[in-house]
Scaffold this active site. Structure first.
Site, mmCIF file in Angstrom:
data_model
loop_
_atom_site.group_PDB
_atom_site.id
_atom_site.type_symbol
_atom_site.label_atom_id
_atom_site.label_comp_id
_atom_site.label_asym_id
_atom_site.label_seq_id
_atom_site.Cartn_x
_atom_site.Cartn_y
_atom_site.Cartn_z
ATOM 1 N N GLU A 261 0.917 -1.126 0.000
ATOM 2 C CA GLU A 261 -0.108 0.030 0.091
ATOM 3 C C GLU A 261 0.888 1.159 0.080
ATOM 4 O OE1 GLU A 261 -2.621 2.584 -0.137
ATOM 5 O OE2 GLU A 261 -3.452 0.502 -0.247
ATOM 6 N N THR A 305 -5.995 2.724 -5.505
ATOM 7 C CA THR A 305 -5.722 1.147 -5.245
ATOM 8 C C THR A 305 -6.825 0.370 -6.210
ATOM 9 O OG1 THR A 305 -5.379 1.742 -2.918
ATOM 10 C CG2 THR A 305 -6.034 -0.688 -3.527
ATOM 11 N N HIS A 422 -1.174 3.278 4.593
ATOM 12 C CA HIS A 422 -2.082 4.267 3.799
ATOM 13 C C HIS A 422 -2.678 5.560 4.427
ATOM 14 C CE1 HIS A 422 -5.729 5.618 2.120
ATOM 15 N NE2 HIS A 422 -5.986 4.422 1.299
ATOM 16 N N ASP A 481 1.113 0.244 -5.328
ATOM 17 C CA ASP A 481 -0.198 0.404 -6.051
ATOM 18 C C ASP A 481 -0.243 1.941 -6.371
ATOM 19 O OD1 ASP A 481 -0.577 1.373 -3.241
ATOM 20 O OD2 ASP A 481 -2.734 1.009 -3.467
ATOM 21 N N HIS A 482 0.406 2.782 -5.707
ATOM 22 C CA HIS A 482 0.454 4.335 -6.003
ATOM 23 C C HIS A 482 1.199 4.894 -5.199
ATOM 24 C CE1 HIS A 482 -2.198 4.929 -2.732
ATOM 25 N NE2 HIS A 482 -3.418 3.983 -2.976
#
Length: 698
Positions: A261, A305, A422, A481-482
């Site tokens: 994450e 996500t 996150h 993911d980002h």
């Protein structure tokens, strides 16, 4: 001075005068927000002028609605409309601060699917100055309440009101014409919402998005199989044949997709005060049997996500607005990795996520993707302080997932989604093993602490795989993911990267995320191929010995010598080994030097890259928006029947029991039906008071 004030009051005592004051204050407020709260990339006198000018047409049209009403009511309608528009501006300021984008109708539609714990995020985003957008509303209300101006009770003639409305539309036409002269085909060939707001304003963007959203619904209803022809032509023309050295090397292996994450590539080998922040990930990254990609970029849009998952398992881009998993995950036809592996190679497929199943509409989208099992929050024991931010803490989640992993018949495809790293990077003191950064940015500083925690969780999980022998028969696919730190934190980014100031080139490179494939016996090393999340599925398919030649997938095998190495970003920017385009600027990728004057040859070369990127994104959007895969018959693949899947706790666990008895290839079955759960060691302090965890039973 007194005379001037009296003249001003006389003007304001007329309805038109008060209206013009409201319009002026609204425009000034909007312009202030555009300049200070958004990163629109305004350059040159023309764009600066349009940024100010585009606030006027929408103000005249929307606030002018009040002029059609009589007396005191028209004044209060003016304020109500102003307050409503201000609230929309306020909401976009908060949304943009975290997501670097503007709210769309698809985002609103899917907000229920991604609203969990957003309250905590908002408290971290909110700043006192954000409420300045309401300052003019308060001032105007006080002016009326304390009778600083007299309410003009006379009827404002309808023809004058219509003239003001018409003037607003005329000025919008002028605005659009000037915008088109500076940015051709603004409304037809852009993937970046920043451009629409920069040139036309937030209100015009909202109307544009509403029209586009409605049009997309119509597009799906009218779509037919003929629309697949340009899609298939593009994909077949750009197919990258597999690398014979790697084709089929992972055949029959278990696959672990480990979703890191918000983890960015700069954290690999990153040290703080001489100390490795992520030693476990670093060790894996540099292992001889790991293929590690150091030029791998995230390509997500508003879906973040969810977009990453969509690309990873479908090789389809997320949408330019909203999340495809939310808007189309329930109804669209997909030919996804879980379904492909189950049908073609007999894989058991499962996803693990320590949050509610409805987050990002996973409980529906996963059925469309063909996941047999979805182990969400309700499948795990509840322990004290086990939750943080967007779900279970990673150490607890990873350990407790082992309870189900050992029951999956092999070979299996298992995706584990971590969440502790996150935003807003919530972690209690007892789990912090490293000091926070001291950039002065409270949003950014704790990122290093949750990244370390994620790394420790990964280390414990890898130890378990080694102890049980699962590692020897498995492929580990790890990816970020980002971004975790958005471009809105440039001063902090500069400090982290050791720079005085960051350029658009630096921000483009900051979008790199980790991607690595680990398998015993794999010929590894650092691979410098430029690629992104859209390329993961074709790469994995070739490793498994599945030819993706006839699949509708928009990525290319990263190991293929024919890979084009063009990395499209969701907004139409891109990176190649030679050139980088980001926020309207062009750079040489190798050294970051800006290209201010393009040669004729460069214009031709860059134009060819841009055409590829625009076509790639546009055709992918056509497939998703038109649900075109319903018309495509993939040889040897049966359309996923969502009715065959259930994620009901008791039913799902019963299905797992039946499958274990039938196939008898699970880790637990191979261990004489003895659990390996106690082989999993964690130092999670929350589990010390729970010597035995009570998992749900069927």
């Amino acid at each position: 001075m007194k005379t001037a004030l009296q003249k001003l009051r006389r003007v304001l005592n007329t309805k038109l005068g008060f209206f013009l004051l409201v319009v002026l204050l609204f425009c000034l407020k909007s312009y202030w927000a555009y300049q200070n709260e958004f990163n629109l990339g305004v350059k040159g006198s023309m764009q600066q002028f349009l940024l100010a000018f585009n606030t006027i047409p929408s103000a005249l049209v929307f606030l002018g609605i009040a002029l059609y009403f009589r007396g005191r009511l028209s004044y209060w309608i003016m304020l109500i409309i102003n307050a409503a528009l201000s609230t929309w501006l306020f909401a976009n300021i908060l949304y943009y601060r975290e997501f670097s984008d503007f709210i769309t109708f698809n985002v609103i539609k899917g907000s229920g699917a991604a609203s969990n714990n957003l309250g905590k995020s908002l408290m971290g985003i909110l700043r006192p100055e954000d409420f300045l957008v309401y300052l003019d509303v308060v001032i105007l209300a006080l002016i009326l309440l304390f009778h600083f101006v007299r309410v003009d009770m006379r009827r404002f003639k309808v023809r004058y009101a219509m003239t003001i409305t018409a003037l607003g539309f005329v000025l919008f036409g002028v605005n659009l014409g000037m915008a088109e002269s500076d940015r051709s085909q603004l409304l037809t060939r852009t993937f970046d919402n920043n451009y629409i707001v920069k040139y036309l304003g937030l209100e015009a963007y909202t109307v544009y998005d509403g029209v586009k959203t409605t049009n997309n619904s119509v597009v799906k209803a009218r779509a037919n199989r003929d629309e697949l022809k340009p899609v298939l032509h593009f994909i077949h023309s750009n197919y990258a044949a597999p690398n014979v050295e790697y084709y089929g090397k992972a055949k029959g292996k278990n696959i672990f997709i480990i979703h890191l994450e918000s983890l960015q590539q700069f954290m690999i080998d990153y040290k703080e005060d001489g100390q490795e922040v992520m030693p476990n990930l670093n060790k894996l990254y540099h292992a001889n049997d790991t293929l590690a990609f150091d030029n791998f970029f995230h390509q997500v849009g508003q879906g973040k996500t969810a977009d990453a998952e969509t690309m990873l398992e479908n090789s389809l881009f997320g949408l330019p607005e909203g999340s495809a998993m939310v808007t189309d995950g329930t109804t669209n036809t997909f030919q996804s990795a879980p379904a492909l592996l189950h049908q073609k190679l007999g894989y058991t497929t499962a996803s693990f996520h320590g949050d509610v199943p409805s987050f990002w509409n996973r409980d529906n989208a996963y059925k469309s993707f063909g996941y047999q099992y979805f182990f969400s929050k309700e499948y795990y024991p509840k322990t004290k302080d086990y939750d943080a931010g967007y779900g279970m803490k990673d150490k607890i989640f990873m350990k407790e997932s082992a309870h189900y992993i050992e029951q999956l018949p092999q070979p299996f495809y298992a995706k584990l989604i971590t969440v502790t790293n996150h935003y807003p990077y919530i972690l209690d003191k007892k789990n912090k093993d490293i000091e926070a950064w001291k950039t002065g940015d409270d949003t950014v500083d704790p990122y290093i602490q949750t990244a370390r925690y994620l790394d420790e969780s990964l280390g414990e999980f890898l130890d378990y795989l080694d102890k049980t022998g699962l590692r020897q028969n498995s492929v580990l696919v790890l990816y970020g993911d980002h971004y975790g730190i958005s471009n809105n934190h440039q001063p902090a980014i500069a400090q982290i990267l050791g720079k005085k100031k960051v350029t658009n080139y630096d921000l483009a490179m900051f979008q790199k995320v980790p991607f690595m494939i680990n398998m015993p016996g794999l010929k590894g090393g650092i691979n410098h191929t430029y690629g992104g999340e859209i390329d993961v599925l074709p790469t994995l398919e070739d490793l498994l010995g599945i030819s993706s030649k006839n699949y509708i997938q928009f990525g290319q095998d990263l190991l293929s010598p024919e890979n084009k190495q063009i990395v499209p970003f969701r907004n139409g920017d891109w990176v190649t080994p030679k050139y980088t385009k980001y926020n309207g600027d062009y750079y040489y990728t190798k050294n970051g030097k800006q290209i201010t004057h393009q040669t004729a040859a460069q214009r031709k070369e860059i134009g060819k890259i841009q055409k590829y990127v625009t076509t790639d994104l546009g055709l992918s959007d056509k497939v998703v928006n038109g649900d075109l895969l319903r018309f495509y018959k993939l040889p040897g693949f049966k359309k996923v029947d969502k009715k065959q899947y259930t994620y009901n706790l008791k039913k799902s666990l019963k299905n797992l029991q039946k499958q274990q008895k039938k196939q008898k290839t699970s880790l637990k079955s191979e261990n004489n039906n003895q659990s390996t759960f106690d082989d999993y060691t964690t130092d999670a302090p929350e589990l010390k008071d729970y010597p035995k965890l009570n998992f749900p039973k069927p």
